[in-house]
Motif scaffolding. Structure first.
Motif: not given
Length: 189
Positions: A117, A119, A121, A168-169
């Motif tokens: 992971t 990022d 949110r 997410g990225t």
């Protein structure tokens, strides 16, 4: 950053555990129903074995499709964040959403690779209801050579009424070979 270090070969090589709490639905055309259920059981077993927090929370796969994953978190009194309503703590919902997003990113890879992971949110829209499991559906909608982009919704009895939404990225190819010097050992990049 903790990477998922499980390949599809490792997953499929593990014997199937007891059946999951929900009726599994792998949507694939290249295998029959029996094989799909066995594959989903193997995935649940591997996920629990390699990610201790998911095992502790009882998170399990419900459905897998290319670039999509659905996972379930059972309602458990130990996970209550608000005793007056029985709503689950946001932290356990975060773990569910992160795991489901990571699984969606992983399922869309052309070849198995480690992910992590970058990022995540999460927008919480309403509290969960007492006694109902939380289900998360995630879809990887874009992939580059090194990053996967995922969206997810967590809900209980009605998918059109989410309790949380996530974007997410995920980094693709996070495996660090053994004996590689790290920043922690004083090596400069």
């Amino acid at each position: 950053i903790q990477a998922i270090r499980v390949t599809r070969a490792q997953i499929l090589g593990i014997p199937a555990p007891t059946p999951p709490r929900t009726t599994p639905q792998i949507l694939r055309t290249d295998v029959g129903r029996t094989e799909a259920v066995a594959e989903l059981r193997g995935l649940n077993h591997a996920f629990a074995e390699h990610i201790a927090l998911n095992r502790a929370l009882g998170i399990a796969f419900v459905e897998l499709v290319d670039s999509e994953a659905v996972m379930q978190l059972p309602w458990d009194e130990r996970f209550i964040g608000d005793p007056s309503t029985g709503a689950l703590h946001g932290g356990v919902i975060t773990v569910l959403m992160d795991s489901t997003c990571g699984a969606a990113a992983f399922m869309g890879l052309e070849r198995p690779d480690a992910i992590a992971t970058l990022d995540l949110r999460i927008d919480y829209m309403k509290p969960s209801s007492r006694g109902l499991p939380v289900i998360c559906r995630a879809r990887c909608y874009k992939r580059t050579r090194s990053v996967a982009f995922v969206r997810a919704f967590a809900f209980q009895d009605d998918e059109s009424d989410p309790i949380a939404a996530a974007t997410g990225t995920f980094m693709i190819g996070t495996h660090i070979p053994p004996n590689t010097p790290s920043m922690a050992s004083g090596m400069k990049p």
